[in-house]
Design an enzyme around this catalytic site. Structure first.
Site, PDB file in Angstrom:
ATOM      1  CG  HIS B 116      -1.875   1.147   1.284  1.00  0.00           C
ATOM      2  ND1 HIS B 116      -2.191   1.774   2.471  1.00  0.00           N
ATOM      3  CD2 HIS B 116      -2.525   1.799   0.316  1.00  0.00           C
ATOM      4  CE1 HIS B 116      -3.017   2.769   2.218  1.00  0.00           C
ATOM      5  NE2 HIS B 116      -3.242   2.815   0.923  1.00  0.00           N
ATOM      6  CB  CYS B 135       0.370   2.020   7.958  1.00  0.00           C
ATOM      7  SG  CYS B 135       2.055   2.218   8.567  1.00  0.00           S
ATOM      8  CG  HIS B 136      -2.956   3.153   5.695  1.00  0.00           C
ATOM      9  ND1 HIS B 136      -1.622   3.189   5.389  1.00  0.00           N
ATOM     10  CD2 HIS B 136      -3.305   4.411   6.039  1.00  0.00           C
ATOM     11  CE1 HIS B 136      -1.177   4.429   5.522  1.00  0.00           C
ATOM     12  NE2 HIS B 136      -2.178   5.191   5.920  1.00  0.00           N
ATOM     13  N   GLY B 137      -4.211  -1.046   7.792  1.00  0.00           N
ATOM     14  CA  GLY B 137      -5.038  -2.232   7.974  1.00  0.00           C
ATOM     15  C   GLY B 137      -5.115  -3.189   6.800  1.00  0.00           C
TER      16      GLY B 137
END
Lengths: 411, 171
Positions: B116, B135-137
């Protein structure tokens, strides 16, 4: 500034220019009336601007790879030379660029001396120029310290120790400059910081230098005041731009000659030995462009006296517009000054030569005579000449001698 | 008329030739100033890293640095391998067979970088028993394939080889 008013042709241009008159500035620079008799000695202003920009751009790149730390500086310079893509080229441009910068500035200064460009109404231009020159020397000196070689280290030690000659506070000032009790890491990091800052101050002063120049306009080889614009002037663009570019091209050929064929000839081989605070090299010398001043420093057998004379030799130049009170600017019409001018050139070259030699025997004697003559020129010869010299008649305009066919008016 | 036209042509040629030479010269001068920011030879010299894997127990993983980035070397258990191989390709966001992502089934060698925005995922976390990026799953499975979350593709497999049974050379 130019008399006529400039109006941008496009609507957007007008809208923009009313808010920020950049186009007016551009028009002023392009149409700036320039004396039509400027010779190639006048191209060094443009060349110097180029040198400054080159040093800033290459310096910016070097700072991306250089490490300002006493333990790593030397290796990081070798890293630039061996590993960084084209690092060798960029470093050689920067180190030789400093020499080329000084070569150009010396020609520029002696041109001003010959044609009396420092005289009224151009005193401020001259003083700004001298400040730029002073900052150039400081910048070059600090830059030479950054590779942290033997010459770097001992050059830094000797030059900073100059300040120890100041009575009472000298020692404290030197300790303050060093950030310690000897030249060491704190000295290196502050020199790096200031070496990065000074060029931008120089750039600012250059803008003022050019601004001040554009108020009275250029001096010229015959040194007379001219009407602007008139038959005696041409617009800066394209006439001067193309001439400056051609001169720059020739200059770049010489510059490239150094960079590609003898990049180390102007440096000192001892600077490829890492700094060692335990051993001073046998014979330490500054870079060539500082040698005349170094000779003056060493010619005085007294610590304080030498330092005072060294600084006096530079600051005396700032007083030049008031030491030389002759109304005639150009040496073309000053038969006696012309000869003394060339004597001064010779004197400075001799000082440079003995500055590179050991300070002993005949060399020391020559250095002392040359130092004495240097001050004699500015403090005695110029003021006396101002009153007694019989100058030749000046032409009424640049065109006049040509149009009347009287070519004896000036050569 | 004819004469002046001819002169103009010569001049045009001179202009074009001068501008061309000037442009080539300026380009050649600018290139070193751009290229100096590319990886230098000391960076390129670090292009391979050899790793001793003899101390890694099944189920454990080690993280090594290669070219300044983390590489996960995971010694997978039998259940982790079978879990990775039993998944149908249709269920995957970025369909790749587990067999294509490993040289020896036991060893998964993979860039430890979330696809990502470049964070380092945590191991043995997430809904698929593989990795989870805090960080963003993004959730990765036991083959390092993206299963859930914003990451677009599976974690990258670097070029590597087994020098012998106990040593991997990455790069």
């Amino acid at each position: 500034m130019s008399e006529h008013h400039y109006t941008p042709s496009s609507k957007f241009g007008k809208w923009f220019n009313d808010r920020l008159p950049l186009l007016t500035l551009g028009d002023h620079l392009a149409s700036y009336p320039t004396p039509k008799n400027l010779n190639y000695w006048w191209t060094f202003g443009g060349i110097l601007t180029f040198c400054l920009v080159t040093q800033i751009v290459t310096g910016l790149v070097l700072a991306m790879h250089y490490v300002a730390h006493a333990d790593m500086a030397f290796d990081s310079v070798e890293h630039i030379m061996r590993n960084v893509n084209y690092g060798w080229l960029i470093r050689y441009i920067h180190s030789n660029g400093a020499s080329m910068f000084f070569l150009a500035v010396y020609i520029h200064i002696f041109r001003a001396l010959f044609y009396g460009s420092y005289k009224s109404p151009r005193e401020i231009i001259w003083i700004l120029g001298m400040l730029i020159y002073l900052l150039m020397m400081a910048t070059a000196f600090m830059g030479y310290v950054l590779p942290w070689g033997q010459m770097s280290f001992w050059g830094a030690t000797v030059i900073t120790n100059l300040f120890s000659a100041i009575p009472l506070v000298g020692e404290s000032i030197v300790t303050w400059l060093w950030g310690g009790y000897a030249v060491d890491n704190p000295t290196l990091t502050r020199f790096f910081s200031l070496h990065y800052l000074f060029p931008f101050i120089i750039l600012g002063l250059v803008v003022l230098h050019i601004w001040a120049l554009h108020v009275p306009g250029n001096n010229n080889p015959v040194g007379i005041d001219i009407k602007k614009p008139s038959k005696d002037t041409v617009p800066f663009h394209p006439y001067i731009t193309i001439k400056d570019l051609f001169a720059l091209l020739i200059f770049l050929i010489i510059f490239s000659g150094f960079v590609f064929f003898s990049p180390n000839v102007l440096g000192h081989s001892d600077n490829y030995i890492q700094a060692n605070p335990m051993v001073t090299p046998k014979h330490i010398v500054p870079e060539w462009y500082l040698l005349p001043f170094y000779a003056i420093l060493r010619s005085v057998p007294d610590k304080l006296g030498g330092v005072v004379l060294l600084f006096a030799s530079i600051f005396i130049l700032m007083a030049l517009p008031w030491l030389d009170r002759s109304k005639v600017r150009s040496a073309i019409f000053r038969p006696i000054y012309k000869q003394f001018f060339w004597l001064l050139v010779l004197d400075v070259l001799v000082l440079g030569y003995v500055g590179a030699m050991p300070a002993e025997g005949l060399y020391l004697l020559i250095a002392r005579v040359s130092t004495a003559y240097y001050f004699l020129h500015f403090l005695v010869i110029l003021p006396v000449l101002s009153s007694f010299e019989k100058t030749e008649p000046l032409p009424l305009s640049i065109s006049a001698p040509v149009l009347t066919g009287n070519s004896n008016e000036y050569k | 008329m004819e004469k002046s036209g001819k002169k103009n042509n010569r001049r045009d040629f001179l202009f074009t030739a001068s501008y061309t030479v000037g442009a080539v010269g300026i380009g050649a001068t600018i290139w070193p100033f751009i290229h100096q920011m590319n990886p230098d030879s000391s960076v390129k010299a670090l292009a391979t890293t050899e790793v001793d894997i003899s101390q890694v127990e099944p189920g454990n993983s080690i993280t090594v640095l290669w070219r300044g980035k983390p590489v996960f070397i995971k010694r997978r258990t039998e259940s982790e391998i079978s879990e990775a191989r039993s998944v149908k390709l249709e269920e995957l966001k970025h369909p790749e067979k587990d067999e294509d992502r490993v040289q020896k089934p036991e060893w998964l060698v993979m860039m430890g970088i979330c696809t990502h925005l470049g964070c380092v995922p945590l191991s043995d976390k997430g809904e698929y028993n593989g990795w989870f990026c805090p960080c963003h799953g993004s959730h990765y499975d036991t083959a390092g394939r993206i299963r859930k979350g914003p990451a677009p593709v599976n974690m990258e497999i670097p070029k590597y080889e087994f020098v012998d049974n106990n040593t991997i050379k990455i790069g």
